[in-house]
Design a protein around this motif. Structure first.
Motif, PDB file in Angstrom:
ATOM      1  N   GLN A  54       1.088  -1.374  -0.176  1.00  0.00           N
ATOM      2  CA  GLN A  54       0.062   0.033  -0.086  1.00  0.00           C
ATOM      3  C   GLN A  54       0.940   1.256   0.177  1.00  0.00           C
ATOM      4  O   GLN A  54       0.563   2.260  -0.700  1.00  0.00           O
ATOM      5  N   TYR A  56       3.920   1.567  -1.148  1.00  0.00           N
ATOM      6  CA  TYR A  56       4.439   1.502  -2.713  1.00  0.00           C
ATOM      7  C   TYR A  56       3.373   2.354  -3.469  1.00  0.00           C
ATOM      8  O   TYR A  56       3.802   2.963  -4.452  1.00  0.00           O
ATOM      9  N   VAL A  57       2.201   1.711  -3.350  1.00  0.00           N
ATOM     10  CA  VAL A  57       1.114   2.354  -4.336  1.00  0.00           C
ATOM     11  C   VAL A  57       0.888   3.995  -4.126  1.00  0.00           C
ATOM     12  O   VAL A  57       0.875   4.683  -4.933  1.00  0.00           O
ATOM     13  N   HIS A  60       4.221   5.650  -5.550  1.00  0.00           N
ATOM     14  CA  HIS A  60       4.359   5.394  -7.264  1.00  0.00           C
ATOM     15  C   HIS A  60       3.209   5.447  -7.956  1.00  0.00           C
ATOM     16  O   HIS A  60       3.160   5.626  -9.383  1.00  0.00           O
ATOM     17  N   GLY A  61       2.066   5.368  -7.433  1.00  0.00           N
ATOM     18  CA  GLY A  61       0.668   5.233  -8.089  1.00  0.00           C
ATOM     19  C   GLY A  61       0.238   4.014  -8.898  1.00  0.00           C
ATOM     20  O   GLY A  61      -0.701   4.137  -9.554  1.00  0.00           O
ATOM     21  N   THR A  62       1.108   3.008  -8.718  1.00  0.00           N
ATOM     22  CA  THR A  62       1.022   1.634  -9.408  1.00  0.00           C
ATOM     23  C   THR A  62       1.248   0.348  -8.354  1.00  0.00           C
ATOM     24  O   THR A  62       2.037   0.778  -7.447  1.00  0.00           O
ATOM     25  N   ASP A  63       0.695  -0.723  -8.700  1.00  0.00           N
ATOM     26  CA  ASP A  63       1.255  -1.827  -7.793  1.00  0.00           C
ATOM     27  C   ASP A  63       2.540  -2.140  -8.292  1.00  0.00           C
ATOM     28  O   ASP A  63       3.038  -2.175  -9.277  1.00  0.00           O
ATOM     29  N   ASP A  65       5.560  -4.891  -9.312  1.00  0.00           N
ATOM     30  CA  ASP A  65       5.130  -6.258 -10.217  1.00  0.00           C
ATOM     31  C   ASP A  65       5.535  -7.545  -9.186  1.00  0.00           C
ATOM     32  O   ASP A  65       5.064  -8.528  -9.606  1.00  0.00           O
ATOM     33  N   GLY A  94      -2.499  -9.488  -6.454  1.00  0.00           N
ATOM     34  CA  GLY A  94      -2.088  -8.408  -5.710  1.00  0.00           C
ATOM     35  C   GLY A  94      -1.960  -8.707  -4.361  1.00  0.00           C
ATOM     36  O   GLY A  94      -1.817  -7.802  -3.506  1.00  0.00           O
TER      37      GLY A  94
END
Length: 101
Positions: A54, A56-57, A60-63, A65, A94
């Motif tokens: 969470q 990280y999201v 960065h705005g994205t999940d 990898d 995810g």
């Protein structure tokens, strides 16, 4: 004349017997608790990793990898449980899952 302040052989054997009996009774319980502690530790690592996903999201705005990406960027220090028997992985949906390597 002999020293009356020391232990006799019989007294020492009695003490060693009592200690041995206590160890025989306690050690199996400790082994059972060790597995429980390891399981709880793995669950805690998975919950922490979920929180770091969470974070990280948010950053960065994205999940991410994979868990390796979280490790590389310093969000996690390890992906392996304390006993080394299990690892955490990021599933395709995810979610954090605990797997055997």
């Amino acid at each position: 004349m002999y020293n009356e302040k020391g232990f006799t052989l019989i007294e020492m054997l009695v003490v060693l017997t009592i200690i041995s009996i206590l160890l025989i009774l306690i050690l199996p319980n400790l082994a059972d608790k060790n597995e429980e502690v390891q399981t709880k530790g793995c669950s805690a690592l998975a919950e922490m990793a979920s929180g770091q996903v969470q974070a990280y999201v948010l950053d960065h705005g994205t999940d991410p990898d994979s868990i390796a990406q979280l490790l590389d960027e310093g969000y996690l220090k390890t992906d392996t449980c304390a006993n080394g028997a299990k690892q955490i992985q990021l599933s395709s949906s995810g979610e954090i899952v605990i797997v055997s390597p």
